[in-house]
Design an enzyme around this catalytic site. Structure first.
Site, short mmCIF file in Angstrom:
data_model
loop_
_atom_site.label_atom_id
_atom_site.label_comp_id
_atom_site.label_asym_id
_atom_site.label_seq_id
_atom_site.Cartn_x
_atom_site.Cartn_y
_atom_site.Cartn_z
N GLY A 149 0.77 -1.24 0.00
CA GLY A 149 0.00 0.00 0.00
C GLY A 149 0.80 1.29 0.00
O GLY A 149 0.36 2.29 -0.55
N ASP A 156 0.86 3.55 4.48
CA ASP A 156 -0.21 4.27 3.77
C ASP A 156 -1.30 4.75 4.71
O ASP A 156 -1.73 5.89 4.66
CB ASP A 156 -0.79 3.42 2.63
CG ASP A 156 -1.20 2.01 3.08
OD1 ASP A 156 -0.98 1.64 4.25
OD2 ASP A 156 -1.72 1.26 2.24
N ASP A 203 -5.55 2.21 10.35
CA ASP A 203 -6.99 2.04 10.50
C ASP A 203 -7.24 1.59 11.94
O ASP A 203 -7.23 2.43 12.85
CB ASP A 203 -7.42 1.01 9.43
CG ASP A 203 -8.91 0.79 9.32
OD1 ASP A 203 -9.67 1.75 9.45
OD2 ASP A 203 -9.31 -0.36 9.08
P1 IMP Z 1 -5.13 -1.79 10.42
O1 IMP Z 1 -4.33 -2.96 10.91
O2 IMP Z 1 -6.60 -1.96 10.70
O3 IMP Z 1 -4.62 -0.47 10.93
O4 IMP Z 1 -5.08 -1.79 8.86
C1 IMP Z 1 -3.97 -1.51 8.17
C2 IMP Z 1 -4.01 -1.96 6.74
O5 IMP Z 1 -5.33 -2.21 6.24
C3 IMP Z 1 -3.48 -0.83 5.92
O6 IMP Z 1 -2.08 -0.87 5.82
C4 IMP Z 1 -4.16 -1.02 4.60
O7 IMP Z 1 -3.40 -1.90 3.80
C5 IMP Z 1 -5.49 -1.67 4.96
N1 IMP Z 1 -6.58 -0.65 4.98
C6 IMP Z 1 -7.10 -0.04 6.05
N2 IMP Z 1 -8.08 0.81 5.71
C7 IMP Z 1 -8.17 0.75 4.36
C8 IMP Z 1 -9.01 1.42 3.38
O8 IMP Z 1 -9.88 2.27 3.68
N3 IMP Z 1 -8.78 1.09 2.08
C9 IMP Z 1 -7.85 0.17 1.70
N4 IMP Z 1 -7.05 -0.47 2.56
C10 IMP Z 1 -7.21 -0.19 3.89
MG MG Z 2 -0.56 -0.82 4.38
#
Ligand code: IMP
Ligand code: MG
Length: 185
Positions: A53, A108, A111
């Protein structure tokens, strides 16, 4: 670049509309780079780019870094852990010695923060002197963790977005702008 901006895109079964323009993204990265240049100039820094990403963000950010530094790339394997709630993902592709170094993770989007908290822990185990995090995007309403995020480009609502490196099921990473899902429930 001449920009005939695409305002709506369809990816797989879903429609998306433009949400953050490439101009806004570039301005945001200008500011992030300025901060990083003033905070880290003169230090022995390793930028660690999290694939896939962050590839576009990393390219634009690193072109603006004006001190000597190393750049390396890691991927998180999609190995799924045995417990139903947690997804254990291993860092692959890291071949630098981190001991005693300043590492700036280039990501990137943060979340829930689960991926990054996991990654930061792993880097600390490798005895990096300091681990900093630069993320282009942050969804504060989705964040479940409490680690500090040193550089945040933009805070965005808790909606699914694509483009500028971010994908929906493998597609849409190539767009220079960021799009948000239309008609979310
Ligand atoms: P986390 O572990 O929930 O913080 O998610 C991290 C990963 O999920 C990021 O590095 C992205 O690759 C993917 N991700 C989170 N939100 C989005 C989104 O809105 N669109 C696309 N990919 C996302
Ligand atoms: Mg990512």
């Amino acid at each position: 670049m001449m920009s005939d901006k695409i305002n709506k895109i369809k990816v797989h079964d879903k429609e998306f509309e433009i949400f953050i323009s490439s101009e806004k993204i570039q301005q945001t990265i200008d500011k992030m780079a300025e901060q990083i240049n003033s905070d880290f100039g003169g230090k022995d820094v390793l930028f660690l780019v999290v694939l896939n990403g962050a590839f576009m963000f990393a390219a634009d950010l690193l072109k603006r870094i004006n001190f000597e530094c190393q750049v390396s790339f890691v991927k998180l394997s999609s190995y799924v852990g045995t417990t139903s709630t947690s997804t254990v993902r291993e860092l692959i592709g890291l071949d630098e010695v981190l001991r005693g170094r300043t590492v700036i993770i280039v990501e990137d989007i943060v979340d829930t923060g689960i991926t990054m908290s996991n990654t930061i822990e792993k880097l600390k185990h490798l005895e990096a002197a300091e681990v900093k995090l630069a993320t282009l995007l942050f969804k504060p309403d989705a964040f479940l963790k409490d680690f500090p995020i040193d550089y945040i480009g933009l805070e965005i609502p808790n909606d699914f977005i694509i483009g500028y490196g971010l994908d929906y099921d493998g597609l849409a990473r190539n767009y220079p702008d960021i799009y948000t899902l239309i008609g979310k429930e």
